[in-house]
Every structure is written in structure tokens, then in C-alpha cells.
Design a protein around this motif. Sequence first.
Motif, PDB file in Angstrom:
ATOM      1  N   ASN A   1       0.825  -1.205   0.000  1.00 13.07           N
ATOM      2  CA  ASN A   1       0.000   0.000   0.000  1.00 13.07           C
ATOM      3  C   ASN A   1       0.863   1.260   0.000  1.00 13.07           C
ATOM      4  O   ASN A   1       0.533   2.239  -0.663  1.00 13.07           O
ATOM      5  N   ILE A   2       1.977   1.215   0.729  1.00 16.51           N
ATOM      6  CA  ILE A   2       2.866   2.390   0.767  1.00 16.51           C
ATOM      7  C   ILE A   2       3.392   2.674  -0.647  1.00 16.51           C
ATOM      8  O   ILE A   2       3.408   3.817  -1.098  1.00 16.51           O
ATOM      9  N   TYR A   3       3.794   1.623  -1.370  1.00 13.01           N
ATOM     10  CA  TYR A   3       4.305   1.852  -2.728  1.00 13.01           C
ATOM     11  C   TYR A   3       3.193   2.285  -3.683  1.00 13.01           C
ATOM     12  O   TYR A   3       3.439   3.025  -4.638  1.00 13.01           O
ATOM     13  N   LYS A   4       1.967   1.834  -3.391  1.00 12.58           N
ATOM     14  CA  LYS A   4       0.828   2.293  -4.208  1.00 12.58           C
ATOM     15  C   LYS A   4       0.647   3.807  -3.988  1.00 12.58           C
ATOM     16  O   LYS A   4       0.485   4.572  -4.934  1.00 12.58           O
ATOM     17  N   ILE A   5       0.711   4.210  -2.728  1.00  8.58           N
ATOM     18  CA  ILE A   5       0.574   5.639  -2.399  1.00  8.58           C
ATOM     19  C   ILE A   5       1.705   6.442  -3.047  1.00  8.58           C
ATOM     20  O   ILE A   5       1.475   7.497  -3.631  1.00  8.58           O
ATOM     21  N   ILE A   6       2.923   5.906  -2.982  1.00 12.13           N
ATOM     22  CA  ILE A   6       4.060   6.620  -3.588  1.00 12.13           C
ATOM     23  C   ILE A   6       3.812   6.804  -5.094  1.00 12.13           C
ATOM     24  O   ILE A   6       4.043   7.872  -5.651  1.00 12.13           O
ATOM     25  N   GLY A   7       3.288   5.756  -5.729  1.00 19.08           N
ATOM     26  CA  GLY A   7       2.956   5.836  -7.162  1.00 19.08           C
ATOM     27  C   GLY A   7       1.915   6.924  -7.422  1.00 19.08           C
ATOM     28  O   GLY A   7       2.044   7.714  -8.364  1.00 19.08           O
ATOM     29  N   GLU A   8       0.902   6.986  -6.565  1.00 16.97           N
ATOM     30  CA  GLU A   8      -0.155   8.003  -6.727  1.00 16.97           C
ATOM     31  C   GLU A   8       0.410   9.410  -6.546  1.00 16.97           C
ATOM     32  O   GLU A   8       0.042  10.334  -7.264  1.00 16.97           O
ATOM     33  N   GLU A   9       1.313   9.533  -5.585  1.00 15.84           N
ATOM     34  CA  GLU A   9       1.909  10.849  -5.328  1.00 15.84           C
ATOM     35  C   GLU A   9       2.740  11.299  -6.538  1.00 15.84           C
ATOM     36  O   GLU A   9       2.724  12.461  -6.915  1.00 15.84           O
ATOM     37  N   LYS A  10       3.443  10.349  -7.154  1.00 17.28           N
ATOM     38  CA  LYS A  10       4.233  10.675  -8.339  1.00 17.28           C
ATOM     39  C   LYS A  10       3.323  11.087  -9.496  1.00 17.28           C
ATOM     40  O   LYS A  10       3.599  12.023 -10.226  1.00 17.28           O
ATOM     41  N   GLU A  11       2.210  10.365  -9.634  1.00 17.47           N
ATOM     42  CA  GLU A  11       1.230  10.690 -10.684  1.00 17.47           C
ATOM     43  C   GLU A  11       0.757  12.136 -10.544  1.00 17.47           C
ATOM     44  O   GLU A  11       0.541  12.833 -11.510  1.00 17.47           O
ATOM     45  N   ARG A  12       0.630  12.560  -9.300  1.00 18.17           N
ATOM     46  CA  ARG A  12       0.167  13.914  -8.996  1.00 18.17           C
ATOM     47  C   ARG A  12       1.258  14.945  -9.290  1.00 18.17           C
ATOM     48  O   ARG A  12       1.026  16.144  -9.321  1.00 18.17           O
ATOM     49  N   GLY A  13       2.496  14.443  -9.478  1.00 18.89           N
ATOM     50  CA  GLY A  13       3.597  15.357  -9.825  1.00 18.89           C
ATOM     51  C   GLY A  13       4.624  15.511  -8.734  1.00 18.89           C
ATOM     52  O   GLY A  13       5.573  16.286  -8.875  1.00 18.89           O
ATOM     53  N   ALA A  14       4.449  14.792  -7.619  1.00 24.65           N
ATOM     54  CA  ALA A  14       5.418  14.911  -6.525  1.00 24.65           C
ATOM     55  C   ALA A  14       6.706  14.166  -6.877  1.00 24.65           C
ATOM     56  O   ALA A  14       6.682  13.189  -7.623  1.00 24.65           O
ATOM     57  N   SER A  15       7.809  14.634  -6.328  1.00 27.95           N
ATOM     58  CA  SER A  15       9.085  13.926  -6.450  1.00 27.95           C
ATOM     59  C   SER A  15       9.306  13.183  -5.141  1.00 27.95           C
ATOM     60  O   SER A  15       8.906  13.660  -4.085  1.00 27.95           O
ATOM     61  N   VAL A  16       9.941  12.017  -5.235  1.00 26.51           N
ATOM     62  CA  VAL A  16      10.055  11.179  -4.035  1.00 26.51           C
ATOM     63  C   VAL A  16      11.492  10.711  -3.855  1.00 26.51           C
ATOM     64  O   VAL A  16      12.106  10.186  -4.775  1.00 26.51           O
ATOM     65  N   LEU A  17      12.008  10.916  -2.645  1.00 31.16           N
ATOM     66  CA  LEU A  17      13.307  10.353  -2.297  1.00 31.16           C
ATOM     67  C   LEU A  17      13.075   9.375  -1.145  1.00 31.16           C
ATOM     68  O   LEU A  17      12.512   9.741  -0.116  1.00 31.16           O
ATOM     69  N   ILE A  18      13.455   8.123  -1.377  1.00 29.28           N
ATOM     70  CA  ILE A  18      13.279   7.095  -0.347  1.00 29.28           C
ATOM     71  C   ILE A  18      14.652   6.634   0.110  1.00 29.28           C
ATOM     72  O   ILE A  18      15.512   6.344  -0.720  1.00 29.28           O
ATOM     73  N   SER A  19      14.831   6.529   1.409  1.00 25.56           N
ATOM     74  CA  SER A  19      16.040   5.888   1.913  1.00 25.56           C
ATOM     75  C   SER A  19      15.599   4.516   2.389  1.00 25.56           C
ATOM     76  O   SER A  19      14.619   4.398   3.125  1.00 25.56           O
ATOM     77  N   SER A  20      16.275   3.471   1.929  1.00 25.40           N
ATOM     78  CA  SER A  20      15.806   2.140   2.314  1.00 25.40           C
ATOM     79  C   SER A  20      16.934   1.119   2.346  1.00 25.40           C
ATOM     80  O   SER A  20      17.891   1.201   1.587  1.00 25.40           O
ATOM     81  N   HIS A  21      16.783   0.179   3.267  1.00 25.05           N
ATOM     82  CA  HIS A  21      17.698  -0.966   3.311  1.00 25.05           C
ATOM     83  C   HIS A  21      17.042  -2.192   2.675  1.00 25.05           C
ATOM     84  O   HIS A  21      17.690  -3.202   2.461  1.00 25.05           O
ATOM     85  N   VAL A  22      15.732  -2.090   2.410  1.00 28.59           N
ATOM     86  CA  VAL A  22      14.995  -3.253   1.887  1.00 28.59           C
ATOM     87  C   VAL A  22      15.028  -3.204   0.363  1.00 28.59           C
ATOM     88  O   VAL A  22      14.107  -2.741  -0.299  1.00 28.59           O
ATOM     89  N   LEU A  23      16.131  -3.697  -0.194  1.00 35.45           N
ATOM     90  CA  LEU A  23      16.333  -3.560  -1.636  1.00 35.45           C
ATOM     91  C   LEU A  23      15.331  -4.369  -2.443  1.00 35.45           C
ATOM     92  O   LEU A  23      14.925  -3.944  -3.525  1.00 35.45           O
ATOM     93  N   THR A  24      14.910  -5.505  -1.896  1.00 37.01           N
ATOM     94  CA  THR A  24      14.016  -6.388  -2.664  1.00 37.01           C
ATOM     95  C   THR A  24      12.715  -5.676  -3.027  1.00 37.01           C
ATOM     96  O   THR A  24      12.135  -5.953  -4.064  1.00 37.01           O
TER      97      THR A  24
END
Length: 314
Positions: free
Chosen positions: A174-197
Motif C-alpha cells: 500500500n505504501i508503494y501504491k501511495i508513492i505511485g499516486e503521489e508521483k502521478e500527482r507530480g510529486a518527487s520522491v526520495l526514499i532511503s531504504s535498506h529493503v532492496l528487494t
Amino acid sequence: MKMDSQMVMDFAQVSKTYGKVKALEDITLNLAKGSSVALVGHNGAGKSTLIKLILGLIKPSSGRVRVFRQEPTSGAFNPLRCKIGYLPEQCLFQKSLTGRETLIFYAQLKGLKAGKFNDSLERVDLAAAADRKVGTYSKGMRQRLGVAQALLGAPELLVLDEPTSGLDPIARQNIYKIIGEEKERGASVLISSHVLTELDDRIDQVAILNKGKLTAMGTIPILRRKVKMKSEIILSAPKLVIEQIEKSVGTPRDCTRKRDGVLSISCDPENKIAILEKIMVFGAGIENIEIQEPSLELVYNAYSNSNIGGAQDV
Ligand code: ATP
């Protein structure tokens, strides 16, 4: 140097030292409007330092940081702060407030209009718990509330530090779905993550930090190519067909019989289509075919274990 108007964030030769520690060294990195980048790296690689520079919490020791074309520690940046949605690595909320009251509190801090925030709470699946005290929330619920807080006011830049930390698989999706929606809206996203998979196929670009240096920056396919990682074609067929395919494609060292009736062909990504064409000649004899690309985890390992340098492999 001029900053492209489509660039939301721009680092030019940025270094940050803490005493003798070089937390970041000569980082040149940017993020375009509507795109996403994942910041990956070992513990102590410099990810949090980079985020602090974006937020204007610290100044670079040298180089230039611009966010929305302004220097984030300058007074001119203050009115722009509400355009950033930030999820810290650890969300510490007031336990005695409800989820809804928490969002109202943060909305006020951001100078947003008061509201009930039903949509925001629903988006992170907290509608049913909206009026419960945060002190009764599970770790995952607090994390989701943190995401809802970051999304308040439809920010133009989302900075998410470990956004899926402590979440179950459905909540992660769901978090990645939300991130996708935010990008669609025109937002830029920087994620810091250790969960590469979970980053594979979900982000536009990856920035790999290693001991404060940006060792690579680019799309996953480009990073794969740079480290010369192979694609793998795995097919199932009767023994006789497998023998014919082995003769038809590549050299013996590219073909491995995994088990009875299963052949794996390792190839450079750019040769994949040509090999598939050769295989398809045996069409009806083939029972199954799969193509596996090296995961981000393998790409990351290859960069971490090699001296391949050169950021901006875009
Ligand atoms: P993690 O994945 O563990 O959160 P990170 O990639 O976020 O690590 P940073 O927190 O940016 O790494 O730290 C980079 C380096 O800078 C580390 O060596 C760290 O010890 C050092 N460092 C960070 N902040 C300070 C500080 N305030 N004073 C001294 N050294 C610091």
C-alpha cells in the motif's frame, strides 16, 4: 551554475565532514519533478546526512545544495518548507493524542486548513482507529500515521526514510501504491531504504552511497549493464529439445542444466532477444520459459564489491 527549473533538488559537489569523519564526499545528485530515487547504502554510508542537508538541518562543508532552487538553511527557504513531506526513520508521536488529533496538530504546524482528515487516514488504512489514542497503536500503525503525516498538504517533495519499516507485506504494498499516486500527482520522491528487494520496479532511479561517496546513480537496468550483470533465460523442455537448444545458442559455459528438463542460459541483456529468437524456433517443444533479471540486491552487491565508480550513470 544554473539549476534546471524541473529539478526539485540539486546537489553539486557536496561534502559534509563531522570533525575527522567524512560523512559525504563530492556528491552530485539531482531529482527531477515527478520522479523517484532510492537512496541505498550500508549503515553509516551517509544517507541521513544527505536527508538532513535536504531539510536544511545542517549545512554542507563544501559544495552547493538547492531544494526548490533555494539553499535549504537560508531564510528564503522557510516559506518553501511546507512543500516538503518528511517521514523520519523513527516516528515519535504524542501518545495521548488520537491519530486524527495527531494529523490536525501536524497540519497546523504546516499552516494547513483544519479538517477531519478522513481521506488521509483511510489512505493508510487507519480510518477505523482514527479516534483511538496513538499510545494504543501498534508499531505498524504508528508508521502508517507517519506516512499520513508526511502526505499532508500534497507536498511537492516527499522525503521518506525507511517508509515500510515495521510494516506487514500488504501495508508495504500500500505504501508503494501511495508513492505511485503521489508521483502521478507530480510529486518527487526520495526514499532511503535498506529493503532492496521491495525497490525493484518501484522506483525510477537508485543512488548507491558507499562510505560517503556516490558510487552509482541510474535506473536499475542501466546499473545492471554497467556492472555487466547477466540476464538468465530459464526454460523447461524434453531432454532432446534441450540438447538442440544448447547447440543452437551460445557457448557451453552460458548453458547450465539446472535439473532434469530445465536449462538455464546466461546472457548479456542486449543479447536476450536474439537468443529468444533462436529458442523460439523450437516453439512447440518448449514447456515453459522465464526470464530473470538480476535483482537490485545483486546489483548493489556488485557495486559494493567492485571499484566501479562514476555517479550519474543515467
Ligand atoms: P544508517 O543506515 O545507519 O542510518 P546513514 O547512511 O544514515 O546510516 P549517517 O547517519 O549519515 O549514515 O552517518 C554517516 C557518517 O557520519 C557515520 O560515520 C556517522 O557516524 C557520522 N556522523 C553522522 N552524524 C554525525 C555527527 N553529528 N557527529 C559526528 N559524526 C556523525
